[in-house]
Design an enzyme around this catalytic site. Structure first.
Site, PDB file in Angstrom:
ATOM      1  N   ASP A  92      44.214  43.943  49.712  1.00  0.00           N
ATOM      2  CA  ASP A  92      45.076  44.121  50.893  1.00  0.00           C
ATOM      3  C   ASP A  92      46.308  44.951  50.552  1.00  0.00           C
ATOM      4  O   ASP A  92      46.656  45.895  51.256  1.00  0.00           O
ATOM      5  CB  ASP A  92      45.558  42.769  51.430  1.00  0.00           C
ATOM      6  CG  ASP A  92      44.441  41.812  51.752  1.00  0.00           C
ATOM      7  OD1 ASP A  92      43.483  41.731  50.971  1.00  0.00           O
ATOM      8  OD2 ASP A  92      44.537  41.140  52.783  1.00  0.00           O
ATOM      9  N   THR A  93      46.969  44.549  49.460  1.00  0.00           N
ATOM     10  CA  THR A  93      48.201  45.232  49.069  1.00  0.00           C
ATOM     11  C   THR A  93      47.939  46.695  48.757  1.00  0.00           C
ATOM     12  O   THR A  93      48.688  47.585  49.203  1.00  0.00           O
ATOM     13  CB  THR A  93      48.817  44.546  47.837  1.00  0.00           C
ATOM     14  OG1 THR A  93      49.103  43.180  48.151  1.00  0.00           O
ATOM     15  CG2 THR A  93      50.093  45.240  47.418  1.00  0.00           C
TER      16      THR A  93
END
Length: 410
Positions: free
Chosen positions: A202-203
């Site tokens: 996600d990051t």
């Protein structure tokens, strides 16, 4: 790097039927107990509250309990539920595989525990469907968010996002909330560049999106912590730190094709508006006078407040410097109608030149006064300073007007 055809290689293809607008992907690993109730609840919410064709994709990544059987049973019972089974673990791997093979223009991801209130789903996807934004994330760290979780997880979450801001210059507020959406055309460009297959996925995706100039929409959410979470906090934290280091190096060395990505999917820079027609001289003089009176009053108050501590010359320097910066900003906006950051640094530099001339006038006047009168009264000091400031003000007006009008087109 994972092959984006992994889903098809695993023998999975979407069912025929009405093409979905939304594909809600739920990655799962050993969730045989919670999977059924959560998917049925999500399916009901989508059917009753979301006015778009949808699909739910259960991405089972290497579960060793009865999760896959439960998922297949749900696909049989509920219209629009698909199952993807992968032989290897990793939330990022599951999302990449499901998103890469989806026919939907908007791709969603959420945790199976449905910790995020589903009322936020429509606000999450609406900006992507309209084309206003490219990605959307739920955030638990906005003021409007309502969150129920323990102090330990709160500290870890806030600390992690602060670390991202410092190490990777992230501007999004919550990288880890399991509630995100992305446009499929954007995902097709970003996914081949995302290397992580686990929780850092996600990051990494968000950082690349930000650096590519994409618009990330944030939705405050109501979120209740799942006490039965399977996340290994220590292992995840170490993996995230390694991911930050790897991604940071890639950004510093320029090994990522961000320039090409920005040209392909990024939003074009804003075009500055045409220069405003300058106000006439009488109106400028009136506004400049108002700003000048306010600046002089502020200058005198500052001078009197610090005169007894610093002495005459230092007090004059400090008071004049503070009011000079404020005066330039006020005149830039109110008197000469210049807005935005364009040439702001140059204007303030020219304002400081005017400040230097004003300092020379006021300091020289003070020096001359003290040379003539050994201990002048405070009132006499102020009168001399006011006169010197008036001369400096006239000089400031001439310099600023020339700088902001005659060089505006540069």
């Amino acid at each position: 790097m994972i092959d984006t055809t992994e889903a098809r290689a695993a023998g999975w293809s979407p069912s025929a039927g009405r093409a979905p607008v939304l594909d809600v992907v739920i990655p799962v690993y050993n969730e045989e107990t919670d999977l059924g109730p959560c998917v049925r609840r999500l399916h009901t919410h989508l059917r009753e509250h979301v006015p778009y064709p949808f699909r739910i994709t259960i991405a089972d990544n290497a579960s060793v309990d009865g999760t896959l059987d439960v998922a297949r049973s749900l696909a049989t019972d509920l219209a629009g539920v698909e199952v993807l089974h992968l032989e290897a673990k990793g939330r990022g791997r599951a999302l990449r595989a499901a998103w890469s093979a989806s026919p939907a223009p908007v791709l969603v991801y959420m945790d199976v525990d449905l910790s995020t209130d589903l009322a936020a789903l429509l606000p999450l996807v609406a900006p992507l469907i309209s084309g206003h934004s490219d990605l959307a994330i739920g955030t638990r760290l906005a003021r409007a968010s309502r969150v129920v979780r323990g102090a330990k997880r709160e500290v870890i979450s806030r600390g992690y996002n602060l670390l991202l801001r410092g190490a990777l210059a992230a501007r999004f507020s919550d990288a880890q909330c399991g509630f995100k959406a992305i446009r499929a055309d954007v995902a097709a460009r970003l996914l081949p560049l995302v290397r992580d297959t686990g929780w850092f996925f996600d990051t990494e995706l968000l950082v690349l999106a930000q650096r590519a100039g994409l618009r990330i929409h944030e939705v405050p959410v109501d979120w209740v912590d799942d006490p039965d979470s399977r996340v290994d906090v220590l292992a995840t934290a170490l993996a995230d730190l390694r991911g930050i280091g790897r991604l940071g190096r890639a950004l510093v060395t320029g090994s990522l094709p961000l320039r090409q990505l920005r040209e392909q999917v990024g939003r074009a820079p804003l075009v500055p508006p045409p220069a405003r027609v300058p106000a006439g001289l009488p109106r400028q003089l009136a506004r400049f006078a108002v700003v000048g009176v306010a600046s002089t009053v502020a200058y005198l108050l500052l001078y009197v407040s610090v005169r007894g501590v610093l002495g005459a010359q230092p007090a004059n320097l400090l008071a004049l410097l503070i009011t000079a910066v404020a005066n330039t900003a006020a005149n830039r906006r109110l008197t000469f109608g210049v807005t935005g950051r364009r040439h702001a640094g140059r204007h303030h530099l020219q304002g400081l030149v005017a400040f230097g001339l004003g300092l020379a006038l006021t300091s020289g006047s003070l020096a001359l006064l003290h040379a003539v009168v050994v201990a002048p009264a405070r009132v006499v000091e102020l009168v001399v300073l006011v006169a010197a400031n008036l001369a400096a003000t006239v000089l400031r007006f001439v310099l600023l007007r020339y700088a902001m009008h005659h060089r505006r087109g540069g």
